[in-house]
Design a protein around this motif. Structure first.
Motif, mmCIF file in Angstrom:
data_model
loop_
_atom_site.group_PDB
_atom_site.id
_atom_site.type_symbol
_atom_site.label_atom_id
_atom_site.label_comp_id
_atom_site.label_asym_id
_atom_site.label_seq_id
_atom_site.Cartn_x
_atom_site.Cartn_y
_atom_site.Cartn_z
ATOM 1 N N CYS A 78 37.683 26.964 37.402
ATOM 2 C CA CYS A 78 37.593 28.410 37.255
ATOM 3 C C CYS A 78 38.913 28.952 36.730
ATOM 4 C CB CYS A 78 37.211 29.086 38.560
ATOM 5 S SG CYS A 78 38.408 28.930 39.872
ATOM 6 N N VAL A 92 42.031 31.039 36.841
ATOM 7 C CA VAL A 92 42.848 31.549 37.947
ATOM 8 C C VAL A 92 43.984 32.431 37.439
ATOM 9 C CG1 VAL A 92 42.274 29.712 39.573
ATOM 10 C CG2 VAL A 92 44.187 29.402 37.988
ATOM 11 N N ASP A 134 41.591 38.225 41.591
ATOM 12 C CA ASP A 134 41.748 37.487 42.837
ATOM 13 C C ASP A 134 41.308 36.039 42.615
ATOM 14 O OD1 ASP A 134 41.627 36.410 45.391
ATOM 15 O OD2 ASP A 134 40.571 38.122 46.250
ATOM 16 N N ALA A 135 42.266 35.117 42.624
ATOM 17 C CA ALA A 135 41.936 33.707 42.374
ATOM 18 C C ALA A 135 41.016 33.157 43.458
ATOM 19 C CB ALA A 135 43.206 32.875 42.272
ATOM 20 N N ASP A 136 41.168 33.607 44.707
ATOM 21 C CA ASP A 136 40.278 33.129 45.769
ATOM 22 C C ASP A 136 38.834 33.549 45.498
ATOM 23 O OD1 ASP A 136 42.304 31.849 47.156
ATOM 24 O OD2 ASP A 136 42.675 33.554 48.482
ATOM 25 N N THR A 137 38.641 34.761 45.036
ATOM 26 C CA THR A 137 37.302 35.227 44.704
ATOM 27 C C THR A 137 36.749 34.435 43.522
ATOM 28 O OG1 THR A 137 37.785 37.416 45.564
ATOM 29 C CG2 THR A 137 35.920 37.242 44.054
ATOM 30 N N ARG A 167 37.369 31.351 42.864
ATOM 31 C CA ARG A 167 36.954 30.055 43.405
ATOM 32 C C ARG A 167 35.620 30.184 44.140
ATOM 33 N NH1 ARG A 167 42.573 30.331 44.563
ATOM 34 N NH2 ARG A 167 43.735 28.957 43.172
ATOM 35 N N TYR A 168 35.462 31.265 44.885
ATOM 36 C CA TYR A 168 34.197 31.521 45.566
ATOM 37 C C TYR A 168 33.066 31.627 44.545
ATOM 38 C CZ TYR A 168 30.716 33.952 48.411
ATOM 39 O OH TYR A 168 29.561 34.319 49.057
ATOM 40 N N GLN A 223 41.658 26.024 36.582
ATOM 41 C CA GLN A 223 41.919 25.062 37.645
ATOM 42 C C GLN A 223 40.648 24.266 37.920
ATOM 43 O OE1 GLN A 223 42.568 26.780 41.531
ATOM 44 N NE2 GLN A 223 43.621 24.956 42.265
ATOM 45 N N LEU A 277 38.290 22.072 40.162
ATOM 46 C CA LEU A 277 38.116 22.040 41.615
ATOM 47 C C LEU A 277 37.111 21.000 42.092
ATOM 48 C CD1 LEU A 277 38.107 25.858 42.339
ATOM 49 C CD2 LEU A 277 39.906 24.233 42.892
#
Length: 195
Positions: free
Chosen positions: A93, A95, A100-103, A105-106, A148, A150
């Motif tokens: 994804c 990043v 928001d990188a966490d979002t 990834r989600y 990135q 994953l």
């Protein structure tokens, strides 16, 4: 040996009920380009925050240059069974330039889940894995720095367990288990959700 449905999954809709992650794939099975496009369409239509669609996939059918570049970066535990799959989707994804990188990834997880369920709806199986050298694979595949890697999704038709090494055959025959709801669902105060 049938792995689905398992106790507790009977009420789930298809293809959720029969989804599982085999480790033995038919190494002669080939996916048509239209089938790969359908799998990618499932990811394309997954929900994402603000419609950002941050997921990216390297498409690596068995025998392709992308497949050859990726396979050497698999962990030892995955190197025996993953190359047998008809298709590997190396999932990453964006990043950088996302709120928001966490979002992000989600959202990639959502897209991967959609691919997995679409594969099952097509009579295929998908096995998601994280056991690979993400940085080495990114270099070998030419993935840009703002993406990135994953996970990878191995997709294909089930193979004959008698044709694979004992370790892979044992993994195929393990009983599927899941945590009870009391260990995954909570109420206020982190008390198990009572239903």
């Amino acid at each position: 040996m049938s792995h689905a449905p398992m106790p507790g999954a009977e009420g789930l809709a298809e293809p959720l009920r029969s989804r599982w992650s085999p480790s033995v794939f038919d190494d002669t099975h080939v996916l048509a380009t239209a089938e790969v496009e359908t799998l990618l369409a499932a990811a394309r239509w997954a929900p994402s925050a603000g419609n950002s669609q941050p997921w990216r996939f390297v498409v690596a059918p068995r025998g392709s240059a992308a497949h050859s570049a990726f396979v050497p970066h698999l962990s030892r535990g995955n190197a025996g069974w993953v190359p047998r799959a008809s298709l590997l989707l190396v999932a990453g994804c964006e990043v950088v330039d996302v709120k928001d990188a966490d979002t992000a990834r989600y959202d990639l997880g959502q897209a991967a889940a959609h691919v997995t369920l679409q594969a099952r709806a097509m009579g295929l199986h998908a096995h998601q894995l994280g056991g690979f050298d993400t940085q080495g694979a990114a270099v070998a595949l030419g993935v840009p720095d703002h993406v990135q890697l994953l996970a990878t999704i191995a997709i294909g038709a089930r193979g004959d367990a008698a044709t694979v090494p004992e370790r892979d055959r044992e993994r195929e025959q393990r009983e599927r288990t899941r945590r009870p709801l009391g260990e995954i669902a909570y109420d206020v105060g982190w008390r198990p959700w009572a239903g």
